[in-house]
Design a protein around this motif. Structure first.
Motif, mmCIF file in Angstrom:
data_model
loop_
_atom_site.group_PDB
_atom_site.id
_atom_site.type_symbol
_atom_site.label_atom_id
_atom_site.label_comp_id
_atom_site.label_asym_id
_atom_site.label_seq_id
_atom_site.Cartn_x
_atom_site.Cartn_y
_atom_site.Cartn_z
ATOM 1 N N UNK A 92 0.840 -1.200 0.000
ATOM 2 C CA UNK A 92 0.000 0.000 0.000
ATOM 3 C C UNK A 92 0.877 1.254 0.000
ATOM 4 N N UNK A 93 1.936 1.242 0.803
ATOM 5 C CA UNK A 93 2.854 2.388 0.857
ATOM 6 C C UNK A 93 3.531 2.575 -0.496
ATOM 7 N N UNK A 94 3.971 1.485 -1.122
ATOM 8 C CA UNK A 94 4.605 1.592 -2.440
ATOM 9 C C UNK A 94 3.632 2.171 -3.461
ATOM 10 N N UNK A 95 2.379 1.742 -3.395
ATOM 11 C CA UNK A 95 1.368 2.306 -4.289
ATOM 12 C C UNK A 95 1.142 3.780 -4.014
ATOM 13 N N UNK A 96 1.144 4.165 -2.756
ATOM 14 C CA UNK A 96 0.973 5.575 -2.395
ATOM 15 C C UNK A 96 2.146 6.409 -2.883
ATOM 16 N N UNK A 127 3.833 10.522 -6.740
ATOM 17 C CA UNK A 127 4.733 10.939 -7.821
ATOM 18 C C UNK A 127 3.964 11.373 -9.063
ATOM 19 N N UNK A 128 2.818 10.756 -9.300
ATOM 20 C CA UNK A 128 2.077 11.005 -10.539
ATOM 21 C C UNK A 128 0.808 11.824 -10.365
ATOM 22 N N UNK A 129 0.557 12.338 -9.172
ATOM 23 C CA UNK A 129 -0.686 13.059 -8.916
ATOM 24 C C UNK A 129 -0.414 14.517 -8.586
#
Length: 176
Positions: free
Chosen positions: A150-154, A159-161
């Motif tokens: 979940x942290x990696x996804x965040x 980075x992309x938001x």
């Protein structure tokens, strides 16, 4: 190691971490020495190769994360401590993940120092998660691997938001 040598080594690590993050890993050891205000020989004495310096930067980052996690373990509120630590990880992880990826792709092996720092961080992270779950602040059906995903996804989402709060929004999925 003498006190001045420890200070020089830490200064080199701090400068190298920033240089690699901002300018990429193409920055030479001599340029890092210049930015750190030390002689090139000092850098080469501590870090004979760029891979050794990259590895040391990653180890230093992991040790700092461990220190932050260990401090969070002393907090009164386990849920707030875990979520605060996770937000800190999201804020600081992006550039260091890239350095770790470069180090891995270069074929270099990580040092024992880096492996020990990673193990210490994992143990502190597991303890933070367990405390938060026992307090009912985090879903009980999650393990450390799931939370790290979940942290990696965040980190990737941040980075992309354009939304500054996207990491916090993602972390809400961990709550019961």
């Amino acid at each position: 190691m003498r006190a001045d040598a420890r200070r020089n080594r830490q200064r080199i690590l701090d400068v190298a971490g920033e240089a690699f993050t901002v300018d990429g890993t193409g920055v030479s050891l001599d340029e890092i020495a210049r930015r750190a205000g030390v002689g090139a020989g000092t850098v080469h004495r501590h870090f004979p190769t760029k891979e050794a310096l990259l590895d040391a930067v990653v180890a230093d980052h992991l040790k700092r994360l461990h220190d932050t996690a260990a401090e969070a373990l002393t907090a009164q509120e386990p849920g707030a401590a875990l979520f605060g630590f996770l937000r800190h990880m999201i804020e600081t992880a992006g550039p260091k993940q890239e350095l770790t990826q470069v180090l891995t792709e270069s074929g270099a092996t990580t040092s024992e120092e880096t492996a020990q720092a990673a193990a210490g961080l994992r143990a502190a992270f597991d303890a933070l998660l367990c405390r938060a779950q026992q307090a009912g602040a985090v879903r009980g059906d999650l393990d450390a691997v799931a939370v790290q995903a979940v942290v990696a996804g965040a980190v990737a989402a941040v980075r992309h938001s354009a939304r500054p709060d996207v990491g916090a929004v993602i972390l809400e999925c961990l709550r019961p």
